[in-house]
Structure formats: structure tokens, C-alpha cells
Design a protein around this motif. Structure first.
Motif, PDB file in Angstrom:
ATOM      1  N   GLY A 120       0.767  -1.270  -0.026  1.00 23.76           N
ATOM      2  CA  GLY A 120       0.016  -0.054  -0.103  1.00 23.76           C
ATOM      3  C   GLY A 120       0.803   1.354   0.093  1.00 23.76           C
ATOM      4  N   SER A 121       2.194   1.178  -0.382  1.00 23.31           N
ATOM      5  CA  SER A 121       2.970   2.376  -0.493  1.00 23.31           C
ATOM      6  C   SER A 121       2.359   3.531  -1.388  1.00 23.31           C
ATOM      7  CB  SER A 121       4.525   2.035  -0.853  1.00 23.31           C
ATOM      8  OG  SER A 121       4.152   1.534  -2.134  1.00 23.31           O
ATOM      9  N   LEU A 122       2.780   4.834  -1.325  1.00 22.49           N
ATOM     10  CA  LEU A 122       2.443   5.835  -1.970  1.00 22.49           C
ATOM     11  C   LEU A 122       3.077   5.836  -3.037  1.00 22.49           C
ATOM     12  CD1 LEU A 122       2.382   8.721   0.651  1.00 22.49           C
ATOM     13  CD2 LEU A 122       0.592   7.189  -0.050  1.00 22.49           C
ATOM     14  N   GLN A 123       2.568   6.368  -4.307  1.00 25.13           N
ATOM     15  CA  GLN A 123       3.013   6.507  -5.752  1.00 25.13           C
ATOM     16  C   GLN A 123       3.088   7.731  -6.000  1.00 25.13           C
ATOM     17  OE1 GLN A 123       4.211   3.669  -7.670  1.00 25.13           O
ATOM     18  NE2 GLN A 123       3.696   2.853  -5.735  1.00 25.13           N
ATOM     19  N   ARG A 124       4.023   8.246  -6.403  1.00 16.07           N
ATOM     20  CA  ARG A 124       4.685   9.427  -7.079  1.00 16.07           C
ATOM     21  C   ARG A 124       4.393   9.653  -8.728  1.00 16.07           C
ATOM     22  NH1 ARG A 124      10.164  12.870  -8.040  1.00 16.07           N
ATOM     23  NH2 ARG A 124       9.075  14.355  -9.256  1.00 16.07           N
ATOM     24  N   PHE A 125       3.508  10.721  -8.841  1.00 14.62           N
ATOM     25  CA  PHE A 125       3.674  10.826 -10.556  1.00 14.62           C
ATOM     26  C   PHE A 125       3.848  12.235 -10.616  1.00 14.62           C
ATOM     27  CE2 PHE A 125      -0.812  11.694  -9.032  1.00 14.62           C
ATOM     28  CZ  PHE A 125      -1.073  12.753 -10.082  1.00 14.62           C
ATOM     29  N   THR A 126       4.162  12.656 -11.811  1.00 16.47           N
ATOM     30  CA  THR A 126       4.493  13.941 -12.349  1.00 16.47           C
ATOM     31  C   THR A 126       4.019  14.399 -13.582  1.00 16.47           C
ATOM     32  OG1 THR A 126       6.745  13.758 -11.308  1.00 16.47           O
ATOM     33  CG2 THR A 126       6.592  15.324 -13.071  1.00 16.47           C
ATOM     34  N   VAL A 149       1.800  26.629 -13.403  1.00 18.66           N
ATOM     35  CA  VAL A 149       3.276  26.377 -13.223  1.00 18.66           C
ATOM     36  C   VAL A 149       3.746  25.555 -12.150  1.00 18.66           C
ATOM     37  CG1 VAL A 149       3.263  28.950 -13.765  1.00 18.66           C
ATOM     38  CG2 VAL A 149       3.035  28.291 -11.418  1.00 18.66           C
ATOM     39  N   ALA A 150       4.747  25.124 -12.211  1.00 19.05           N
ATOM     40  CA  ALA A 150       5.384  24.165 -11.485  1.00 19.05           C
ATOM     41  C   ALA A 150       5.845  24.964 -10.197  1.00 19.05           C
ATOM     42  CB  ALA A 150       6.829  23.627 -11.861  1.00 19.05           C
ATOM     43  N   ASP A 151       5.380  24.282  -8.867  1.00 19.95           N
ATOM     44  CA  ASP A 151       5.532  25.063  -7.678  1.00 19.95           C
ATOM     45  C   ASP A 151       6.330  24.564  -6.635  1.00 19.95           C
ATOM     46  OD1 ASP A 151       4.052  22.729  -6.895  1.00 19.95           O
ATOM     47  OD2 ASP A 151       2.052  23.911  -6.457  1.00 19.95           O
ATOM     48  N   GLY A 152       6.892  23.194  -7.051  1.00 16.68           N
ATOM     49  CA  GLY A 152       7.841  22.783  -6.159  1.00 16.68           C
ATOM     50  C   GLY A 152       7.516  22.162  -5.096  1.00 16.68           C
ATOM     51  N   ALA A 153       5.852  21.889  -4.815  1.00 17.23           N
ATOM     52  CA  ALA A 153       5.424  21.484  -3.769  1.00 17.23           C
ATOM     53  C   ALA A 153       4.973  19.935  -3.751  1.00 17.23           C
ATOM     54  CB  ALA A 153       4.088  22.234  -3.338  1.00 17.23           C
ATOM     55  N   VAL A 154       4.736  19.481  -2.831  1.00 18.15           N
ATOM     56  CA  VAL A 154       3.896  17.999  -2.598  1.00 18.15           C
ATOM     57  C   VAL A 154       2.311  18.404  -2.850  1.00 18.15           C
ATOM     58  CG1 VAL A 154       3.540  15.994  -1.256  1.00 18.15           C
ATOM     59  CG2 VAL A 154       5.883  16.932  -1.602  1.00 18.15           C
ATOM     60  N   HIS A 155       1.706  17.747  -3.644  1.00 23.76           N
ATOM     61  CA  HIS A 155       0.305  17.778  -3.879  1.00 23.76           C
ATOM     62  C   HIS A 155      -0.299  16.587  -3.607  1.00 23.76           C
ATOM     63  CE1 HIS A 155       0.060  21.403  -6.624  1.00 23.76           C
ATOM     64  NE2 HIS A 155       1.366  21.439  -6.281  1.00 23.76           N
ATOM     65  N   LEU A 197       1.549  14.051  -6.187  1.00 23.33           N
ATOM     66  CA  LEU A 197       1.853  14.877  -7.524  1.00 23.33           C
ATOM     67  C   LEU A 197       2.978  15.745  -7.135  1.00 23.33           C
ATOM     68  CD1 LEU A 197       1.615  16.030 -10.256  1.00 23.33           C
ATOM     69  CD2 LEU A 197      -0.152  17.410  -9.556  1.00 23.33           C
ATOM     70  N   ILE A 198       4.329  15.825  -7.725  1.00 21.46           N
ATOM     71  CA  ILE A 198       5.203  16.585  -7.652  1.00 21.46           C
ATOM     72  C   ILE A 198       5.407  17.158  -9.145  1.00 21.46           C
ATOM     73  CG2 ILE A 198       7.439  17.029  -6.733  1.00 21.46           C
ATOM     74  CD1 ILE A 198       7.100  14.988  -4.881  1.00 21.46           C
ATOM     75  N   HIS A 199       5.394  18.468  -9.225  1.00 24.18           N
ATOM     76  CA  HIS A 199       5.519  18.796 -10.865  1.00 24.18           C
ATOM     77  C   HIS A 199       7.094  18.668 -11.108  1.00 24.18           C
ATOM     78  CE1 HIS A 199       2.198  21.921 -10.003  1.00 24.18           C
ATOM     79  NE2 HIS A 199       1.821  20.732 -10.494  1.00 24.18           N
TER      80      HIS A 199
END
Length: 220
Positions: A120-126, A149-155, A197-199
Motif C-alpha cells: 500500500g505504498s504511496l505512488q509519485r507521479f509527475t 506553473v511548477a510550484d516545487g510542492a507536494v500535492h 503529485l510533484i511537478h
């Protein structure tokens, strides 16, 4: 590394639509190129068909389309094979070189119905927001004030934030591939559960590496 290489080169000629201060430091010559709307040419569309386009406006100042700049340089250097007068000359030669080569539009992959990691790990996408990449729009102050715009944050969505004990007022510790960064947190309920989501195209998050991978989040 690129700036260091160019700064140590004996001669640097830059083909560019922008004259930045860094470029002025390392370049010996700046040759102004026309922007996309000032250019004419062709491209291959998503159906694999070649389409021609004309310029919408005249180039600003001394800027010229790239093929014209290269042609004049070749003529000044007395090189053979650069006697083009119109773009059709270049296009015809390119068509002859391409010949019968056709693009392959057959997709050899399928979008997954769901994404699930081990235990059940978290999945990053971009994704790369439109106003964060293009050389023209990323220099427009007004467009940089939009959400695209890319904000450099974790969504993440609120449900996941509550599960992890996080809130939008806090920063979050993101760990991926043995790398760790502390980034701002943005709550975005458009995102599915267990997805982060990380841009792309933002220096603040570039160190995390792969755009699609397992990721862990925690309090900073």
C-alpha cells in the motif's frame, strides 16, 4: 556543468531568442533567432502527417529564422550545398532524405487501470505544467502568476493528508530512492488516494529523481 564548459571554450556562438546576463558572460557572439510565431516550417502531427505552417508576424529587430542564419553563415564560410533562397528549398531536400520513412502510431503500452505499490505504498507521479517549460511563456510574469506553473510542492488530497496527520500549513518530508527533501504541502482533492503529485521542471524538487516511483511522506 554546461555553463562551465561554455565559459572555458575558446569561442561560443549562441543562437538564441533571448539575451540573458549569463549568456552575455560566456558567449562571444549572440545571433538572434525568430520566435515560433515568427517562423515558418513544418512539423509531424499526432497522425504522423507532415504539416506546413507560415509565420504569423515578422521577426523583431534583427532576428531571423534559424535556417536563414545557418545559410548565411555557411555562405560566409564558403561551404557547398547551402544555396537555399526560400524555405521550400530546404523542405524539398529534407523530404528527399526522409523518403518513404513513416511514423509508427501504434501504441505498444496501455494505461494502467490502477496504480498500487507494495504494502500500500504511496505512488509519485509527475506532470509538467504548460507555463513552466516553454521558453516563451515561462518568461511571462503574468503567466507565472497562474496556477499552471511548477510550484516545487507536494500535492495530495485531504483524505491522505488527514491519514498522515498533515495539513496545508506545514511542510512535508518527502523520501524517494534514499533521497529526502522538505517541501511545501498543497491539498488538491483532484488527486486520487495514495497518489502524490510533484511537478517536473522545478529546481526545488529535482533532486528526488524519477518522476514515477514509490515515495514516502512524513512530518518535517
Amino acid at each position: 556543468l554546461a555553463q562551465k564548459a561554455m565559459s572555458s571554450a575558446k569561442c561560443v556562438v549562441a543562437f538564441t531568442s533571448y539575451a540573458t546576463e549569463k549568456m552575455k558572460d560566456y558567449a562571444d557572439v549572440l545571433l538572434p533567432l525568430a520566435q515560433f510565431a515568427e517562423n515558418e516550417g513544418s512539423y509531424i502531427n499526432i497522425e504522423g502527417v507532415k504539416q506546413n505552417f507560415a509565420s504569423a508576424v515578422d521577426p523583431l529587430g534583427e532576428a531571423r529564422p534559424g535556417w536563414k542564419v545557418l545559410r548565411v553563415l555557411a555562405n560566409k564560410l564558403a561551404l557547398d550545398g547551402y544555396q537555399y533562397t526560400v524555405l521550400d528549398d530546404v523542405s524539398s531536400q529534407l523530404d528527399a532524405l526522409v523518403g518513404e520513412i513513416k511514423t509508427d502510431r501504434q501504441a505498444e503500452w496501455m494505461l494502467p487501470v490502477s496504480i498500487s505499490g507494495a504494502n500500500g505504498s504511496l505512488q509519485r507521479f509527475t506532470d509538467i505544467p504548460m507555463n513552466a517549460a516553454d521558453s516563451l511563456v515561462r518568461r511571462a510574469t503574468s503567466l507565472q502568476m497562474t496556477a499552471d506553473v511548477a510550484d516545487g510542492a507536494v500535492h495530495i488530497n485531504k483524505a491522505l493528508a488527514d491519514k498522515l496527520g498533515l495539513s496545508s500549513e506545514t511542510s512535508v518530508k518527502a523520501e524517494q530512492n534514499d533521497l529526502s527533501l522538505t517541501l511545501p504541502l498543497v491539498l488538491d482533492d483532484r488527486l486520487p488516494d495514495s497518489c502524490v503529485l510533484i511537478h517536473g521542471k522545478h529546481k526545488q524538487s529535482a533532486e528526488l529523481g524519477a518522476w514515477f516511483a514509490e515515495i514516502t511522506l512524513g512530518k518535517s
